[in-house]
Write an enzyme that holds these catalytic residues in place. Structure first.
Site, PDB file in Angstrom:
ATOM      1  NE  ARG A  45      -2.902   0.289   3.320  1.00  0.00           N
ATOM      2  CZ  ARG A  45      -2.270   0.499   4.481  1.00  0.00           C
ATOM      3  NH1 ARG A  45      -1.598   1.616   4.679  1.00  0.00           N
ATOM      4  NH2 ARG A  45      -2.302  -0.416   5.432  1.00  0.00           N
ATOM      5  CE1 TYR A  97     -16.495  13.039 -15.644  1.00  0.00           C
ATOM      6  CE2 TYR A  97     -15.263  12.903 -13.604  1.00  0.00           C
ATOM      7  CZ  TYR A  97     -16.104  12.336 -14.534  1.00  0.00           C
ATOM      8  OH  TYR A  97     -16.557  11.053 -14.355  1.00  0.00           O
ATOM      9  CG  ASP A 169      -8.454  17.400 -14.515  1.00  0.00           C
ATOM     10  OD1 ASP A 169      -7.782  16.829 -15.385  1.00  0.00           O
ATOM     11  OD2 ASP A 169      -9.488  16.908 -14.014  1.00  0.00           O
ATOM     12  CE  LYS A 194     -11.371  10.087 -18.603  1.00  0.00           C
ATOM     13  NZ  LYS A 194     -12.420   9.140 -18.377  1.00  0.00           N
TER      14      LYS A 194
END
Ligand SMILES: Cc1ncc(COP(=O)(O)O)c(C=O)c1O
Length: 384
Positions: A45, A97, A169, A194
């Site tokens: 982790r 978004y 972003d 993306k």
């Protein structure tokens, strides 16, 4: 290393076998040589060697000192909002978004953080909205889906003058075309799903900062190891493989997009085209000054909502699907897909309406994409 070379080679170094690609380390935990000694890897982790190679590669591409590879773009944006505390104020681009708006309003808004949406193309307006409580200025440029272009450098100055962090972003352009950290932004977030992935087969996200030794980097590291939003090793390996071709894919997508944007304007069913690569787009010169390409995303409006909705069923090559950045062209109806949960007031302010379609241009032959769009719009117009 310059673009293309950095994408192909990343931070890869050869291990004892001389392997050209990074191994996938599936180990969840790591052996300690002795008390208080570590190989640098203790528990998956916190750190994993495959993920670490991906993180170093993305930091290199973004021009940052440290990046974290996460399970989605939303996991990255979540970490950004988690930097805030009750009483903080956050300014965001009003065209953004829909998932970011949902996270802000439905989750973090309940923890006493105030989110305010503003036209970030208007630098003076952003300046007038700054308060002493403003902790973040969060921008998308070009924005999703209206393709507004924000002046990154100007907003860095505005944010820093008010002791706030500028967060960008960078999903729509990827680091191949735009490097906000290099321009002075404090944090970059990206949906790796993306362009960085490019094949519609991994959900992933990144957050990157300029200085890997800063208090900000330490705070993000604390959040990552405490909350555990990291990317799995197999997905990290797929992303390393994908990034090698980022440059050739997105350059081709941008080339196709420019041709399609010019051509769309000649169709009788199309009334407006939003693509910053068109010289008459209001953000054209600005984007040229802060990025090295215009990307592969185009939004456009058609004459009636019926044409927009009915053309989706007539597509043969292009897929009617949400998401973007992959090698396959996708057509999206933002009002009911990516932006379904946008507050009506924001929708009204940005001009997003029921006649808007968003095209993620793929790497197919441009003539095939155009032929498919033309026949689908023609068929829809006949039916409507
Ligand atoms: C601009 C932008 N940012 C963030 C996200 C969220 O990324 P993900 O779907 O990987 O969580 C998206 C998703 O479409 C997006 O378009």
């Amino acid at each position: 290393m310059k673009d293309f070379s950095a994408e192909v080679h990343g931070c890869h170094t050869y291990d004892a076998t001389g392997a050209i690609t990074a191994p996938i380390y599936l180990s969840a935990t790591f052996h300690h040589p002795a008390f208080r000694r570590s190989t640098g890897y203790d528990y998956g982790r916190v750190a994993n060697p495959t993920r670490r190679e991906l993180e170093q590669t993305v930091a290199l591409l973004e021009g940052g000192g440290r990046a974290w590879a996460l399970s989605s773009g939303m996991a990255a944006i979540n970490l950004v909002f988690a930097l805030c505390a009750a009483g903080d104020h956050v300014l965001l681009s009003e065209d953004i978004y829909g998932g970011t708006v949902r996270l802000a309003n439905e989750i973090y808004g309940r923890y006493g953080i105030e989110f305010e949406y503003v036209d970030t193309c208007d630098t003076a307006l952003v300046q007038s909205k700054m308060r002493k409580e403003t902790k973040l200025v969060f921008i998308e440029t070009p924005s999703n889906p209206m393709m507004f272009v924000t002046d990154i450098r100007a907003l860095i100055d505005v944010a820093h003058a008010g002791n706030a962090l500028l967060v960008a972003d960078n999903t729509f352009l990827s680091p191949h075309f735009q490097k906000p950290l290099a321009l002075g932004a404090d944090i970059v977030v990206e949906s790796g799903t993306k362009y960085l992935c490019g094949h519609n087969d991994v959900i992933c996200g990144f957050i990157a900062v300029k200085d890997g030794g800063s208090d900000l980097a330490e705070r993000i590291e604390l959040l990552v190891k405490s909350e555990g939003p990291n990317l799995a090793a197999t997905d990290a390996w797929l992303m390393l493989r994908s990034i090698k071709t980022l440059g050739v894919r997105i350059e081709r997508q941008a080339q196709n997009a420019l041709a399609i944007a010019q051509w769309l304007g000649t169709l009788p069913e199309v009334t407006e085209v939003f693509y910053p690569g068109l010289p008459d787009h209001p953000g054209h010169d600005l984007q040229k000054s802060q990025s090295t390409g215009f990307g592969g995303m185009i939004s456009f409006k058609v004459r009636t909502p019926e044409i927009a909705q009915k053309c989706l069923a007539h597509l043969r090559l292009i897929a009617f699907a949400e998401s973007l950045g992959g090698v396959e062209s996708l057509l999206t109806y933002p009002l009911v897909q990516t932006h379904a949960e946008m507050p009506a007031e924001l929708i009204r302010r940005t001009g997003l309406d029921d006649r808007l379609l968003r095209l993620s241009v793929g790497i197919e032959n441009v003539a095939d994409i155009e032929e498919d769009l033309a026949q689908a719009l023609r068929a829809a117009a006949r039916e409507a």
